[in-house]
Design an enzyme around this catalytic site. Sequence first.
Site, mmCIF file in Angstrom:
data_model
loop_
_atom_site.group_PDB
_atom_site.id
_atom_site.type_symbol
_atom_site.label_atom_id
_atom_site.label_comp_id
_atom_site.label_asym_id
_atom_site.label_seq_id
_atom_site.Cartn_x
_atom_site.Cartn_y
_atom_site.Cartn_z
ATOM 1 N N HIS A 27 -37.500 28.579 -54.315
ATOM 2 C CA HIS A 27 -36.137 29.782 -54.580
ATOM 3 C C HIS A 27 -35.358 29.514 -55.183
ATOM 4 O O HIS A 27 -35.721 29.828 -56.608
ATOM 5 C CB HIS A 27 -36.480 30.533 -53.057
ATOM 6 C CG HIS A 27 -35.463 31.785 -54.204
ATOM 7 N ND1 HIS A 27 -35.367 32.465 -54.514
ATOM 8 C CD2 HIS A 27 -33.456 32.232 -53.733
ATOM 9 C CE1 HIS A 27 -34.228 33.125 -55.516
ATOM 10 N NE2 HIS A 27 -33.293 33.192 -54.779
ATOM 11 N N SER A 57 -20.724 6.849 -57.413
ATOM 12 C CA SER A 57 -20.126 6.602 -57.796
ATOM 13 C C SER A 57 -19.067 5.928 -58.551
ATOM 14 O O SER A 57 -19.554 4.513 -58.254
ATOM 15 C CB SER A 57 -19.012 6.438 -56.287
ATOM 16 O OG SER A 57 -17.180 6.740 -56.349
ATOM 17 N N ARG A 87 -33.205 27.457 -66.957
ATOM 18 C CA ARG A 87 -32.656 25.548 -68.271
ATOM 19 C C ARG A 87 -33.456 25.711 -68.603
ATOM 20 O O ARG A 87 -34.382 24.542 -70.264
ATOM 21 C CB ARG A 87 -32.641 24.902 -67.475
ATOM 22 C CG ARG A 87 -31.007 25.109 -66.283
ATOM 23 C CD ARG A 87 -30.237 25.075 -67.519
ATOM 24 N NE ARG A 87 -28.939 25.230 -66.536
ATOM 25 C CZ ARG A 87 -27.444 24.985 -67.150
ATOM 26 N NH1 ARG A 87 -27.288 25.626 -68.584
ATOM 27 N NH2 ARG A 87 -26.637 25.782 -66.854
ATOM 28 N N SER A 145 -36.709 34.678 -49.224
ATOM 29 C CA SER A 145 -36.712 33.790 -48.497
ATOM 30 C C SER A 145 -38.197 32.613 -47.677
ATOM 31 O O SER A 145 -38.179 31.409 -47.696
ATOM 32 C CB SER A 145 -36.637 33.845 -46.950
ATOM 33 O OG SER A 145 -37.079 35.248 -46.636
ATOM 34 N N TRP A 166 -26.021 20.550 -64.721
ATOM 35 C CA TRP A 166 -26.582 20.342 -63.291
ATOM 36 C C TRP A 166 -26.362 21.522 -61.797
ATOM 37 O O TRP A 166 -26.718 21.779 -61.235
ATOM 38 C CB TRP A 166 -27.278 19.492 -63.568
ATOM 39 C CG TRP A 166 -29.091 18.885 -62.798
ATOM 40 C CD1 TRP A 166 -29.296 19.795 -61.581
ATOM 41 C CD2 TRP A 166 -30.192 18.837 -63.452
ATOM 42 N NE1 TRP A 166 -31.023 19.784 -61.316
ATOM 43 C CE2 TRP A 166 -31.115 18.805 -62.821
ATOM 44 C CE3 TRP A 166 -30.653 17.904 -63.815
ATOM 45 C CZ2 TRP A 166 -32.217 17.868 -62.615
ATOM 46 C CZ3 TRP A 166 -31.085 17.222 -64.843
ATOM 47 C CH2 TRP A 166 -32.121 17.426 -63.676
HETATM 48 C C1 LIG Z 1 -27.453 29.199 -71.089
HETATM 49 C C2 LIG Z 1 -26.470 28.867 -70.294
HETATM 50 C C3 LIG Z 1 -24.727 28.787 -71.007
HETATM 51 C C4 LIG Z 1 -24.187 29.134 -69.735
HETATM 52 N N1 LIG Z 1 -22.661 28.554 -69.884
HETATM 53 C C5 LIG Z 1 -21.160 28.399 -68.887
HETATM 54 C C6 LIG Z 1 -20.258 28.156 -69.516
HETATM 55 O O1 LIG Z 1 -19.767 28.753 -70.861
HETATM 56 N N2 LIG Z 1 -19.122 28.343 -68.632
HETATM 57 C C7 LIG Z 1 -19.567 28.175 -67.012
HETATM 58 O O2 LIG Z 1 -18.641 28.153 -66.528
HETATM 59 N N3 LIG Z 1 -21.194 28.034 -66.744
HETATM 60 C C8 LIG Z 1 -21.925 28.329 -67.497
HETATM 61 N N4 LIG Z 1 -23.777 28.738 -66.816
HETATM 62 C C9 LIG Z 1 -22.862 28.310 -65.782
HETATM 63 C C10 LIG Z 1 -24.117 29.567 -65.260
HETATM 64 O O3 LIG Z 1 -22.379 30.695 -64.981
HETATM 65 C C11 LIG Z 1 -24.203 29.576 -63.862
HETATM 66 O O4 LIG Z 1 -23.337 28.774 -62.826
HETATM 67 C C12 LIG Z 1 -25.225 28.056 -63.623
HETATM 68 O O5 LIG Z 1 -26.042 28.777 -64.681
HETATM 69 C C13 LIG Z 1 -25.305 28.054 -61.948
HETATM 70 O O6 LIG Z 1 -26.686 29.365 -61.426
HETATM 71 P P1 LIG Z 1 -26.729 30.057 -60.569
HETATM 72 O O7 LIG Z 1 -25.262 30.417 -60.203
HETATM 73 O O8 LIG Z 1 -27.642 31.496 -60.794
HETATM 74 O O9 LIG Z 1 -27.285 29.124 -59.269
HETATM 75 P P2 LIG Z 1 -26.934 28.571 -57.677
HETATM 76 O O10 LIG Z 1 -25.495 28.224 -58.160
HETATM 77 O O11 LIG Z 1 -27.716 27.212 -57.812
HETATM 78 O O12 LIG Z 1 -26.968 30.358 -57.501
HETATM 79 C C14 LIG Z 1 -27.878 30.698 -57.371
HETATM 80 C C15 LIG Z 1 -27.715 31.995 -56.579
HETATM 81 O O13 LIG Z 1 -27.067 32.406 -54.749
HETATM 82 C C16 LIG Z 1 -26.078 32.734 -55.201
HETATM 83 N N5 LIG Z 1 -24.962 32.584 -54.920
HETATM 84 C C17 LIG Z 1 -24.793 30.832 -54.673
HETATM 85 N N6 LIG Z 1 -23.054 31.196 -54.865
HETATM 86 C C18 LIG Z 1 -22.531 31.839 -54.827
HETATM 87 C C19 LIG Z 1 -21.372 32.851 -53.829
HETATM 88 N N7 LIG Z 1 -20.492 31.395 -53.843
HETATM 89 N N8 LIG Z 1 -21.140 33.434 -53.951
HETATM 90 C C20 LIG Z 1 -22.240 34.866 -54.099
HETATM 91 N N9 LIG Z 1 -23.784 33.941 -54.341
HETATM 92 C C21 LIG Z 1 -24.064 32.946 -54.613
HETATM 93 C C22 LIG Z 1 -26.457 34.097 -56.841
HETATM 94 O O14 LIG Z 1 -26.713 34.644 -56.344
HETATM 95 C C23 LIG Z 1 -26.696 32.667 -57.435
HETATM 96 O O15 LIG Z 1 -27.404 33.372 -58.204
HETATM 97 C C24 LIG Z 1 -24.101 28.685 -68.316
HETATM 98 C C25 LIG Z 1 -25.169 28.424 -67.446
HETATM 99 C C26 LIG Z 1 -26.793 28.570 -68.772
HETATM 100 C C27 LIG Z 1 -28.000 28.472 -68.177
#
Ligand SMILES: Cc1cc2nc3c(=O)[nH]c(=O)nc-3n(C[C@H](O)[C@H](O)[C@H](O)COP(=O)(O)OP(=O)(O)OC[C@H]3O[C@@H](n4cnc5c(N)ncnc54)[C@H](O)[C@@H]3O)c2cc1C
Length: 356
Positions: free
Chosen positions: A197, A109, A206, A76, A97
């Site tokens: 964070h 948009s 990434r 945090s 992204w």
């Molecule tokens: C190499 C690579 C390949 C990928 N391939 C695919 C693919 O084939 N198909 C696909 O759909 N996606 C794919 N993704 C996307 C991946 O599944 C994640 O959605 C994306 O990387 C965002 O990561 P994140 O959820 O950690 O980040 P953020 O959304 O920023 O979340 C950060 C953290 O906050 C928490 N958090 C955020 N929102 C919630 C919530 N609603 N509930 C609970 N906890 C939450 C979690 O701890 C999360 O780790 C890929 C990602 C990478 C890096």
Amino acid sequence: MIGSRRSFNGGAESFLGQEIGVLDKGYIKLVDYMGTDKTIVDAARVSYGKYPGEGAFDEVKDTRLINFLMRNGHTSPFEQCVLTFEVKAPIFVLREWHRYRTARLNEVSGRYTKLDNEVYTPSVQRIKGQDEKNKQGSAGELPLYAKEEFLFRHINQVADAFGNYRDALDVGVARELARIDLPLSTYSRMVWQMDLHNLFNFLKQRLSEGAQEEIRGYAHAIGLVVSQSFPVAWQAFLDHVLNAVTFSGTELQVLRNLLAGETNDLQSVLNLAGKLGIPFDGGKDGYKVDHQGTIEGAQEAGQDHKPAPVVVGKWAGKAVTTLDGSFFSSAKENNVERSQVKDLEGSQVAVGQEKG
Ligand SMILES: Cc1cc2nc3c(=O)[nH]c(=O)nc-3n(C[C@H](O)[C@H](O)[C@H](O)COP(=O)(O)OP(=O)(O)OC[C@H]3O[C@@H](n4cnc5c(N)ncnc54)[C@H](O)[C@@H]3O)c2cc1C
């Protein structure tokens, strides 16, 4: 004019309003920020009723505290710092992204605005074959004719798509419909705000070799801004997150067994070597671990082959190696279980033991 009393971040200030070019026409630009490394330690020390912290950033104590927070997942305080970027990137990059739900963003948009005829065209060198190991990746050279064919079709298709778009607008089709056949390579722009964070989470994912090269380019540019704006937090991120490796309980057991000279589980040792990113080539015997940890020929390992020495990790500053083929071949027969520690200069310190 009244001078600002907000915390001043010299590193971030030097990037404000400056475009950092990415890909052929894209960029990132820092447009606003909040906080410094000191903001992080001040926030953490609220816990002991001290806020705001007095004096300047203490290189020793505050650096230690930031590393403690990063290492132990006290996330945090890092969320108290925020960066806002303008980003120009192809739609297929923005699509990856936008998955970061913890960001706040606004994008141009295509319903309000006529989109510019700007697309990403990869360089000839960038055009690679399908990676057979990493199903999402590209790897390996293609013949020149295949690259040229791809580029030729791409350029024609884009010209057609934008031609149709313009024609549709000219005859009065609404922008929201005229745009529907524009390609994923079309550049778009967004304003993207992220706390530090969650920005580290974005960068971890990434900057990784598993990320597509195009978004990795953007992550490197953002990493540059973060490294100068929050230098202490950045170093802690590199050390405890980006360049760190976590072991499962099973892997730790393999490591313990190896150090105690009590393993004959070659497959697990090779897995560990792969995870540690240590390339290993058994030459004609055919075992290979590449830098992504992919193992080739491991099924036969431990059967009849004598692999070359393999470094499998570091322990207390020492490179941990298994040293000779006899370890593997004898281990197969279960009468020798031996591993050794080789220090970084190459002199050997035996820690294993021969049995039977
Ligand atoms: C190499 C690579 C390949 C990928 N391939 C695919 C693919 O084939 N198909 C696909 O759909 N996606 C794919 N993704 C996307 C991946 O599944 C994640 O959605 C994306 O990387 C965002 O990561 P994140 O959820 O950690 O980040 P953020 O959304 O920023 O979340 C950060 C953290 O906050 C928490 N958090 C955020 N929102 C919630 C919530 N609603 N509930 C609970 N906890 C939450 C979690 O701890 C999360 O780790 C890929 C990602 C990478 C890096």
